[in-house]
Design a protein around this motif. Structure first.
Motif, PDB file in Angstrom:
ATOM      1  N   GLU A  61      -2.455   3.589  -3.299  1.00  0.00           N
ATOM      2  CA  GLU A  61      -2.079   2.795  -4.468  1.00  0.00           C
ATOM      3  C   GLU A  61      -1.741   1.398  -3.968  1.00  0.00           C
ATOM      4  N   ILE A  62      -2.251   0.369  -4.636  1.00  0.00           N
ATOM      5  CA  ILE A  62      -2.074  -1.014  -4.190  1.00  0.00           C
ATOM      6  C   ILE A  62      -1.401  -1.811  -5.293  1.00  0.00           C
ATOM      7  N   ASN A  78      -4.866   9.257  -1.672  1.00  0.00           N
ATOM      8  CA  ASN A  78      -5.304   7.955  -2.159  1.00  0.00           C
ATOM      9  C   ASN A  78      -4.346   6.872  -1.701  1.00  0.00           C
ATOM     10  N   ILE A 100      -5.842  -9.173  -5.228  1.00  0.00           N
ATOM     11  CA  ILE A 100      -5.825  -7.711  -5.277  1.00  0.00           C
ATOM     12  C   ILE A 100      -7.200  -7.112  -4.976  1.00  0.00           C
ATOM     13  N   ASP A 101      -8.255  -7.832  -5.312  1.00  0.00           N
ATOM     14  CA  ASP A 101      -9.595  -7.330  -4.979  1.00  0.00           C
ATOM     15  C   ASP A 101      -9.800  -7.296  -3.467  1.00  0.00           C
ATOM     16  N   ASP A 102      -9.324  -8.322  -2.776  1.00  0.00           N
ATOM     17  CA  ASP A 102      -9.399  -8.348  -1.316  1.00  0.00           C
ATOM     18  C   ASP A 102      -8.535  -7.231  -0.726  1.00  0.00           C
ATOM     19  N   THR A 115      -7.769  -4.425  -2.148  1.00  0.00           N
ATOM     20  CA  THR A 115      -8.456  -3.165  -2.449  1.00  0.00           C
ATOM     21  C   THR A 115      -9.596  -2.937  -1.465  1.00  0.00           C
ATOM     22  N   SER A 116     -10.338  -3.976  -1.175  1.00  0.00           N
ATOM     23  CA  SER A 116     -11.436  -3.866  -0.224  1.00  0.00           C
ATOM     24  C   SER A 116     -10.934  -3.472   1.159  1.00  0.00           C
ATOM     25  N   LYS A 117      -9.814  -4.057   1.576  1.00  0.00           N
ATOM     26  CA  LYS A 117      -9.242  -3.743   2.884  1.00  0.00           C
ATOM     27  C   LYS A 117      -8.810  -2.279   2.969  1.00  0.00           C
ATOM     28  N   ALA A 118      -8.427  -1.685   1.858  1.00  0.00           N
ATOM     29  CA  ALA A 118      -7.938  -0.298   1.839  1.00  0.00           C
ATOM     30  C   ALA A 118      -9.054   0.734   1.919  1.00  0.00           C
ATOM     31  N   LYS A 119     -10.276   0.336   1.680  1.00  0.00           N
ATOM     32  CA  LYS A 119     -11.372   1.309   1.580  1.00  0.00           C
ATOM     33  C   LYS A 119     -11.645   2.095   2.856  1.00  0.00           C
ATOM     34  N   TYR A 121       0.874  -1.163   0.000  1.00  0.00           N
ATOM     35  CA  TYR A 121       0.000   0.000   0.000  1.00  0.00           C
ATOM     36  C   TYR A 121       0.914   1.216   0.000  1.00  0.00           C
TER      37      TYR A 121
END
Length: 108
Positions: A99-100, A97, A78-80, A82-86, A6
């Protein structure tokens, strides 16, 4: 589980008062607490960067998208990640922002 980097982009401004610093730290620690064992390395804020360009030219402008800090998180994909970063606290700040990027283990 895969590891993801991240990279936090934003203003890079540190809080002006001890109370503001404590509130900021508490918000980050709360978020890391929600992520639990997915947090591999909480990371740290970073200072102003320099960019080395081809030919050895150096720009001292913080980069085109200044980095404010980093963390390493485990996620199934990466979807998981991304979800954790929200819920990341930096997203409460304007023009910030996360970036992942997947960390590719090619060096062994």
């Amino acid at each position: 589980m895969a590891k993801f980097l991240y990279v936090y982009h934003g203003s890079g401004k540190m809080p002006a008062t001890e109370a503001d610093l404590k509130a900021l730290t508490d918000s980050w620690m709360g978020w890391f607490g929600k992520l639990g064992s997915a947090v591999v390395d909480r990371g740290n804020p970073v200072g102003m960067s320099k960019t080395v360009l081809p030919g050895g030219k150096v720009e001292n402008n913080g980069g085109s998208n200044p980095t404010g800090g980093y963390s390493i998180i485990e996620a199934k994909d990466i979807d998981d990640a991304t979800s954790k970063a929200k819920d990341c606290p930096i997203l409460m700040e304007p023009n910030c922002n996360v970036e992942i990027a997947p960390i590719l283990n090619i060096m062994g």
